[in-house]
Write an enzyme that holds these catalytic residues in place. Structure first.
Site, PDB file in Angstrom:
ATOM      1  N   PRO A  65      75.601  12.241  35.720  1.00 13.09           N
ATOM      2  CA  PRO A  65      77.031  11.560  35.459  1.00 13.09           C
ATOM      3  C   PRO A  65      77.087  12.084  33.739  1.00 13.09           C
ATOM      4  O   PRO A  65      76.917  12.874  33.047  1.00 13.09           O
ATOM      5  CB  PRO A  65      75.201  10.840  34.769  1.00 13.09           C
ATOM      6  CG  PRO A  65      74.299  10.903  34.821  1.00 13.09           C
ATOM      7  CD  PRO A  65      74.528  12.181  36.019  1.00 13.09           C
ATOM      8  N   HIS A  66      77.945  11.753  33.458  1.00 19.56           N
ATOM      9  CA  HIS A  66      78.671  12.375  32.254  1.00 19.56           C
ATOM     10  C   HIS A  66      79.930  11.136  32.401  1.00 19.56           C
ATOM     11  O   HIS A  66      80.354   9.942  32.482  1.00 19.56           O
ATOM     12  CB  HIS A  66      79.933  13.167  32.622  1.00 19.56           C
ATOM     13  CG  HIS A  66      80.432  12.973  34.010  1.00 19.56           C
ATOM     14  ND1 HIS A  66      80.076  13.065  35.391  1.00 19.56           N
ATOM     15  CD2 HIS A  66      82.238  12.653  33.996  1.00 19.56           C
ATOM     16  CE1 HIS A  66      81.529  12.905  36.339  1.00 19.56           C
ATOM     17  NE2 HIS A  66      82.319  12.489  35.840  1.00 19.56           N
ATOM     18  N   GLY A  67      80.274  11.890  30.329  1.00 25.30           N
ATOM     19  CA  GLY A  67      80.788  10.524  29.858  1.00 25.30           C
ATOM     20  C   GLY A  67      81.569  12.010  28.239  1.00 25.30           C
ATOM     21  O   GLY A  67      80.858  12.282  28.510  1.00 25.30           O
TER      22      GLY A  67
END
Length: 155
Positions: A65-67
């Site tokens: 997951p990334h942002g």
């Protein structure tokens, strides 16, 4: 880019308890918030927003997951091995037990993509994942993650 540039031993969790994707992201957001000095809700919202675009469960029990966050000073990572594998809507429909959260400044551009590629390459190595799954402690997991990095530089 080294994993040590993204991850410290304090941002590794060896036995994360979560019953599903949303709970895992919430728990990881709390840990990430301590690391980056931001609100966990802000981080959770960013990660959830990214999941809505498409799963970050990349297969073989791994999710990344990334942002991007406003005013973040640099790239940050959080790694967790889950106590029990969970459904993460992964591309291979396999449950996930290894999660690497990557947070980047909004201005990161290519650095964000390079970091994602680096993490992905590291976790695609089945021997690394087997070693991580066999570790008992946060420090042992951190050592495996960073030792692989050192070995790849020496080669």
């Amino acid at each position: 880019m080294d994993i040590t540039d993204l991850l410290s031993a304090d941002s590794v969790v060896s036995h994360l308890k979560a019953t599903g994707k949303k709970q895992a992201l919430q728990e990881l957001a709390v840990i990430a918030a301590r690391t980056v000095g931001r609100e966990d809700r802000e981080i959770f919202d960013i990660l959830l927003e990214r999941e809505r675009l498409g799963t970050t469960g990349v297969g073989h029990g791994i999710a990344i997951p990334h942002g991007k966050l406003k005013e973040l000073d640099r790239l940050h990572g959080v790694f967790a091995r889950l106590e029990r594998p969970i459904d993460f809507d992964a591309i291979d429909d396999e449950p996930v037990d290894l999660v690497f959260v990557l947070l980047a400044p909004e201005t990161a551009g290519a650095d964000h993509l390079k970091a994602l590629a680096r993490v992905s390459r590291l976790l695609r190595d089945t021997s690394v994942c087997e070693k991580i799954r066999g570790c008992d402690s946060r420090d042992a997991i951190y050592a495996v993650l960073t030792e692989q990095m050192a070995a790849s530089h020496a080669a």
